[in-house]
Design an enzyme around this catalytic site. Structure first.
Site, PDB file in Angstrom:
ATOM      1  CB  ALA A 134       8.329 104.629-100.964  1.00  0.00           C
ATOM      2  N   GLY A 187       5.438 102.170-103.913  1.00  0.00           N
ATOM      3  CA  GLY A 187       5.669 100.694-103.742  1.00  0.00           C
ATOM      4  C   GLY A 187       5.555  99.561-103.735  1.00  0.00           C
ATOM      5  CD  GLU A 234       7.190 101.726-107.675  1.00  0.00           C
ATOM      6  OE1 GLU A 234       7.618 101.790-106.650  1.00  0.00           O
ATOM      7  OE2 GLU A 234       8.076 101.463-108.794  1.00  0.00           O
ATOM      8  CD  GLU A 239       4.743 105.911-107.644  1.00  0.00           C
ATOM      9  OE1 GLU A 239       3.941 106.394-108.354  1.00  0.00           O
ATOM     10  OE2 GLU A 239       5.369 104.957-107.050  1.00  0.00           O
TER      11      GLU A 239
HETATM   12  N1  CO8 Z   1       4.820 106.935 -96.303  1.00  0.00           N
HETATM   13  C1  CO8 Z   1       4.833 107.086 -94.936  1.00  0.00           C
HETATM   14  N2  CO8 Z   1       3.320 106.790 -94.232  1.00  0.00           N
HETATM   15  C2  CO8 Z   1       2.342 106.743 -94.403  1.00  0.00           C
HETATM   16  C3  CO8 Z   1       1.778 106.402 -95.750  1.00  0.00           C
HETATM   17  C4  CO8 Z   1       3.224 106.496 -96.501  1.00  0.00           C
HETATM   18  N3  CO8 Z   1       3.458 106.205 -98.147  1.00  0.00           N
HETATM   19  N4  CO8 Z   1       1.027 106.140 -96.179  1.00  0.00           N
HETATM   20  C5  CO8 Z   1      -0.172 105.995 -94.947  1.00  0.00           C
HETATM   21  N5  CO8 Z   1       1.416 106.520 -94.149  1.00  0.00           N
HETATM   22  C6  CO8 Z   1       0.671 106.920 -93.141  1.00  0.00           C
HETATM   23  C7  CO8 Z   1      -0.299 108.290 -92.406  1.00  0.00           C
HETATM   24  O1  CO8 Z   1       1.025 109.401 -92.619  1.00  0.00           O
HETATM   25  C8  CO8 Z   1      -0.581 107.719 -91.368  1.00  0.00           C
HETATM   26  O2  CO8 Z   1       0.302 108.085 -90.254  1.00  0.00           O
HETATM   27  P1  CO8 Z   1      -0.349 108.635 -88.739  1.00  0.00           P
HETATM   28  O3  CO8 Z   1      -1.838 108.277 -88.070  1.00  0.00           O
HETATM   29  O4  CO8 Z   1       0.456 109.405 -88.473  1.00  0.00           O
HETATM   30  O5  CO8 Z   1      -0.690 110.559 -89.377  1.00  0.00           O
HETATM   31  C9  CO8 Z   1      -0.806 106.514 -91.213  1.00  0.00           C
HETATM   32  O6  CO8 Z   1      -0.183 105.711 -91.808  1.00  0.00           O
HETATM   33  C10 CO8 Z   1      -3.052 105.945 -91.691  1.00  0.00           C
HETATM   34  O7  CO8 Z   1      -2.911 106.562 -92.760  1.00  0.00           O
HETATM   35  P2  CO8 Z   1      -4.157 107.493 -93.016  1.00  0.00           P
HETATM   36  O8  CO8 Z   1      -4.263 108.380 -92.323  1.00  0.00           O
HETATM   37  O9  CO8 Z   1      -3.528 108.912 -94.537  1.00  0.00           O
HETATM   38  O10 CO8 Z   1      -4.767 106.412 -94.267  1.00  0.00           O
HETATM   39  P3  CO8 Z   1      -6.313 106.923 -94.266  1.00  0.00           P
HETATM   40  O11 CO8 Z   1      -7.312 106.359 -94.789  1.00  0.00           O
HETATM   41  O12 CO8 Z   1      -6.999 107.726 -94.515  1.00  0.00           O
HETATM   42  O13 CO8 Z   1      -5.199 106.684 -96.105  1.00  0.00           O
HETATM   43  C11 CO8 Z   1      -4.048 105.795 -97.598  1.00  0.00           C
HETATM   44  C12 CO8 Z   1      -4.682 106.169 -96.761  1.00  0.00           C
HETATM   45  C13 CO8 Z   1      -4.987 106.364 -99.241  1.00  0.00           C
HETATM   46  C14 CO8 Z   1      -3.364 104.944 -98.214  1.00  0.00           C
HETATM   47  C15 CO8 Z   1      -2.893 107.275 -97.622  1.00  0.00           C
HETATM   48  O14 CO8 Z   1      -2.409 106.506 -96.061  1.00  0.00           O
HETATM   49  C16 CO8 Z   1      -2.564 107.423 -98.828  1.00  0.00           C
HETATM   50  O15 CO8 Z   1      -2.462 108.250 -99.828  1.00  0.00           O
HETATM   51  N6  CO8 Z   1      -1.081 107.198 -97.870  1.00  0.00           N
HETATM   52  C17 CO8 Z   1       0.326 107.340 -99.179  1.00  0.00           C
HETATM   53  C18 CO8 Z   1      -0.246 106.779-100.144  1.00  0.00           C
HETATM   54  C19 CO8 Z   1       1.084 107.022-101.489  1.00  0.00           C
HETATM   55  O16 CO8 Z   1       1.420 108.014-102.012  1.00  0.00           O
HETATM   56  N7  CO8 Z   1       2.002 106.316-101.271  1.00  0.00           N
HETATM   57  C20 CO8 Z   1       3.147 106.446-102.394  1.00  0.00           C
HETATM   58  C21 CO8 Z   1       4.424 106.620-102.093  1.00  0.00           C
HETATM   59  S1  CO8 Z   1       5.648 107.057-103.305  1.00  0.00           S
HETATM   60  C22 CO8 Z   1       6.476 105.005-103.232  1.00  0.00           C
HETATM   61  O17 CO8 Z   1       5.671 104.455-103.265  1.00  0.00           O
HETATM   62  C23 CO8 Z   1       7.576 105.922-104.704  1.00  0.00           C
HETATM   63  C24 CO8 Z   1       7.973 104.436-104.499  1.00  0.00           C
HETATM   64  C25 CO8 Z   1       9.050 104.480-104.706  1.00  0.00           C
HETATM   65  C26 CO8 Z   1      10.106 105.752-104.707  1.00  0.00           C
HETATM   66  C27 CO8 Z   1      11.128 105.824-105.350  1.00  0.00           C
HETATM   67  C28 CO8 Z   1      12.508 106.319-104.293  1.00  0.00           C
HETATM   68  C29 CO8 Z   1      13.266 107.880-104.248  1.00  0.00           C
END
Ligand code: CO8
Length: 257
Positions: free
Chosen positions: A63, A108, A111, A131
């Site tokens: 998400a 997400g 999921e 999460e």
């Molecule tokens: N949300 C928003 N932006 C994201 C997300 C995300 N989940 N994942 C990546 N991005 C963005 C980064 O911020 C970055 O943006 P920018 O270039 O502007 O800085 C761009 O995508 C590229 O990402 P990275 O530079 O971080 O790329 P890497 O190759 O270094 O890393 C990863 C890739 C490992 C995937 C890393 O981006 C990461 O850890 N992302 C987050 C993963 C995460 O924690 N996902 C779970 C999110 S919580 C969730 O899904 C809950 C679901 C239920 C919600 C219920 C609501 C109440």
């Protein structure tokens, strides 16, 4: 027509690609809205749906964290419910849905893959529920589906540690059905979709309905439920045509009637 969803129709198979490359295909409200709209308006000839992510790095990186960062309690519930309802719609579609996981399937994203009927992935795929490292829990039904798929102990370890696992580990624990090289992922997904699409659509749909509904039933109720749906198959033209073709050693083209 959509900003974040690409749709390709390949005869009886629809390929839906989530495309938000700047955020590794993260799910913001608009992506979720479009995903829900797209799965509600599939072409009538569709007999199997493939869901994948754009690019070679990420299926869905979760998400959208930037959208969630400042939510309060009720907004959090609303956002979680929005995703959960879209994923439930996917899970209960009357056609099979294959997740072709082409990279990160985190939060997400994992999921979403779990709401699909069949999961295959590329060798570079990574699955996880990170999460708790963000101060939340899986909110798009991950606590519901992960334990059902991989068992309570493994689900708790994945969710409590937040650690991602590689494709082969996902295969080992039964989170995915098959791992293939990235270049072969969509061919493999199409192969499975086409194997489904030649079968009687009403029967495939009935089988999906049975498996989903019976999973949580007491076994005697489940056996009765299956029997009711099994009987209904004999009211279809597809059953008549399919069995007649077998007995006459002919091929059948099912009409879904
Ligand atoms: N949300 C928003 N932006 C994201 C997300 C995300 N989940 N994942 C990546 N991005 C963005 C980064 O911020 C970055 O943006 P920018 O270039 O502007 O800085 C761009 O995508 C590229 O990402 P990275 O530079 O971080 O790329 P890497 O190759 O270094 O890393 C990863 C890739 C490992 C995937 C890393 O981006 C990461 O850890 N992302 C987050 C993963 C995460 O924690 N996902 C779970 C999110 S919580 C969730 O899904 C809950 C679901 C239920 C919600 C219920 C609501 C109440």
């Amino acid at each position: 027509m959509y900003n974040y969803i690409k749709i390709e129709q390949k005869e009886a198979v629809t390929v839906l690609t989530i495309s938000a490359p700047k955020s590794l295909n993260a799910l913001n409200s608009t992506v979720l809205q479009e995903l829900g709209d797209a799965v509600s308006s599939l072409a009538p000839e569709t007999r199997a749906l493939i869901i994948t992510g754009d690019g070679e790095k990420s299926f869905v990186a979760g998400a959208d964290i930037s959208e969630m960062a400042n939510l309060n309690v009720s907004q959090g519930q609303t956002f979680g419910n929005r995703g959960a309802m879209v994923f439930r719609k996917i899970e209960t579609l009357p056609i099979p849905v294959i997740a072709a996981v082409n990279g990160f399937a985190l939060g997400g994203g994992c999921e979403l893959a779990m709401a699909c009927d069949i999961r295959i992935c590329s060798e570079n795929a990574k699955f996880g529920q990170p999460e708790v490292g963000l101060g939340i829990i899986p909110g798009f039904s991950g606590t519901v589906r992960l334990a059902r798929l991989v068992g309570m102990g493994m689900a708790k370890q994945l969710i409590f540690t937040g650690k991602a696992i590689k494709a082969n580990e996902a295969l080992r624990i039964g989170l995915v059905n098959e791992v293939v090289p990235q270049a072969e992922l969509m061919d493999k997904a199409m192969e499975i979709a086409n194997q489904i699409a030649v079968n009687a659509p009403l029967a495939v749909s009935a089988a999906k309905q049975c498996i989903n509904a019976e999973y949580d039933m007491y076994v005697d109720d489940a056996i009765l439920y299956e029997n009711g749906i099994f009987g209904q198959c004999f009211g279809t033209q597809d059953q008549k045509n399919g069995m007649k073709a077998f007995l006459n050693k002919e091929k059948v083209a099912f009409e879904g009637k």
